[in-house]
Design an enzyme around this catalytic site. Sequence first.
Site, short mmCIF file in Angstrom:
data_model
loop_
_atom_site.label_atom_id
_atom_site.label_comp_id
_atom_site.label_asym_id
_atom_site.label_seq_id
_atom_site.Cartn_x
_atom_site.Cartn_y
_atom_site.Cartn_z
N HIS A 9 3.41 0.61 5.85
CA HIS A 9 4.10 -0.30 4.93
C HIS A 9 5.55 0.13 4.73
O HIS A 9 6.49 -0.68 4.86
CB HIS A 9 3.35 -0.32 3.60
CG HIS A 9 3.96 -1.20 2.56
ND1 HIS A 9 3.49 -2.46 2.28
CD2 HIS A 9 5.01 -1.00 1.71
CE1 HIS A 9 4.22 -3.01 1.33
NE2 HIS A 9 5.15 -2.13 0.95
N GLU A 10 5.75 1.40 4.42
CA GLU A 10 7.11 1.88 4.17
C GLU A 10 7.95 1.89 5.46
O GLU A 10 9.17 1.70 5.41
CB GLU A 10 7.09 3.26 3.53
CG GLU A 10 6.37 3.31 2.18
CD GLU A 10 6.88 2.31 1.16
OE1 GLU A 10 8.06 1.90 1.25
OE2 GLU A 10 6.10 1.92 0.27
N HIS A 26 9.64 -1.45 5.65
CA HIS A 26 10.87 -1.50 4.86
C HIS A 26 12.01 -0.79 5.60
O HIS A 26 13.12 -1.31 5.70
CB HIS A 26 10.66 -0.81 3.51
CG HIS A 26 9.92 -1.63 2.51
ND1 HIS A 26 10.33 -2.89 2.11
CD2 HIS A 26 8.78 -1.38 1.80
CE1 HIS A 26 9.50 -3.37 1.21
NE2 HIS A 26 8.54 -2.47 1.00
N GLU A 59 9.98 -7.35 1.40
CA GLU A 59 8.53 -7.14 1.34
C GLU A 59 7.83 -7.82 2.50
O GLU A 59 6.78 -7.35 2.95
CB GLU A 59 7.98 -7.64 0.01
CG GLU A 59 6.57 -7.18 -0.30
CD GLU A 59 6.44 -5.67 -0.43
OE1 GLU A 59 5.32 -5.15 -0.26
OE2 GLU A 59 7.47 -4.99 -0.69
#
Length: 509
Positions: A268-269, A272, A298
Amino acid sequence: MSSEAADEASETYSEFIDRVERLTNLGHAGGVLGWDQEVMMPEGGTPARSKQRSAISTVTHELLTSDEMAAALDDLEAGELSDERASVVREVRRQHDRAASVPQDLVEEISEVSSEAMPVWQEAKEEDDFSKFAPTLERLVELKREYAEHIDPDRDPYEVLFEEYEPYLGVDTAERVLERLREELVPLVEAVRESDADLATDTFEGEFDTDTQEDLARDVLDTLGYDWDHGRLDTAPHPFSSGNQFDARVTTRFSPDEPLGALMATVHEFGHATYTLGLPREEYGTPLGKSRDMTVHESQSRLWENHVGRSRAFWERFLPKVKERFPEKLSDASVDDVYEAANEVYEDNLIRVEADELTYHMHIIVRFEIERDLIRGDLDVEDVPEVWNDKYEEYLGIRPDSDAEGCLQDIHWSHGDFGYFPTYSLGSVLATQLYASAEEDIENIDEKVAEGDFDPLHDWLTENVHRHGCRYTTDELIRQATGEDYTADYFLDYVKSKYGELYELDDYQ
């Protein structure tokens, strides 16, 4: 326009950009201080750090609201601008007008109180005692209401705050999308829980050494193509990423009994960070080199987490690496086993960052409804734990036994980030719409993922999203990238098809 006038306009724009770049660099300096406070700063450093961050906020506010900035914006708007320059002026004008409406001493106080709030929140969470955080939260709510009132006293204060994170889609869009998700996902979750499908949900049971988990987190970042020359991996109480196109850092957290959660948080990170690193370097310091707010940001993290990290194709590639790190525990696991475990819909998960892809949005809706009511004055801070628990029981069928598992689990309110939470679901919805467009343009995308070839997807996202920075508004960027207006249709079709097949639901296949 005469050559003399053109030269004057060019000089005005150049001086304007110098001011904008100074603002950007101050913001990034504040970001590094914030990263350090959450990752490396000693516990006793808070009093000085709050003053440091408050000073940066004050200077930033002074520069952004200065007479010189206002005059430059007026002059530029009165002349002829290229599309790119018009976009830059549009973005700075929006920031200037909002900031100029807010007294400097209020900006300074919000920064100082939110910086001091983080250790208070941490202590309250560790001691499972909301009452320790309640006075700080109440003060932050009051300050943010005051902030919103200065910007526009005639509008809903929550709507004003929401625009800090998503200025172009509108809170009405957030409410419409979240209401639709609640209406359509709740019965799907109920059908999943009533299913007799026999999934391999125990694949990752047991304890997994956290140092080895960190090695695996670095493996997954290597596999996805993280640029270690412009980033780093650390741990934090709440996973996050921060930085710019030259320095995009990621954090995660490890628990012995949640190796899959740590892995997905890392992916997930990465999403980003890869967006941040994909911003045009030549535009650093201006809005053209800045990410397009939180819905789009997001969408990038949720795309990589859910559409890549939870896919069967990804596990065909990555499972051998997992077995290499944990040979005794996972030597017999198949791709299907891990795929099913990665997509399990949990019966009793209370923690948002560990939530499955489906129930995740109920977590967001709970937070959205509570923070909206807090800011609007329809809910007292002291009632938050009970209301939180009631909503979890209503939407998820489970009830927290503690504040630490309930209303204290997220860091966002300690930062004063009211209006942030809806963008998590808005971004997840957008991720599916973007991925559907990428699938149309990239031939055999699943085969490429299974082979570990992530360049086509990365290049598509860079071309259609990352490189534009803030040139377009959110709705314009979505149309540019997908050819359609923002819609929840793709997301709902995707989850119904995926989980209908996974859980053998006749009504959803």
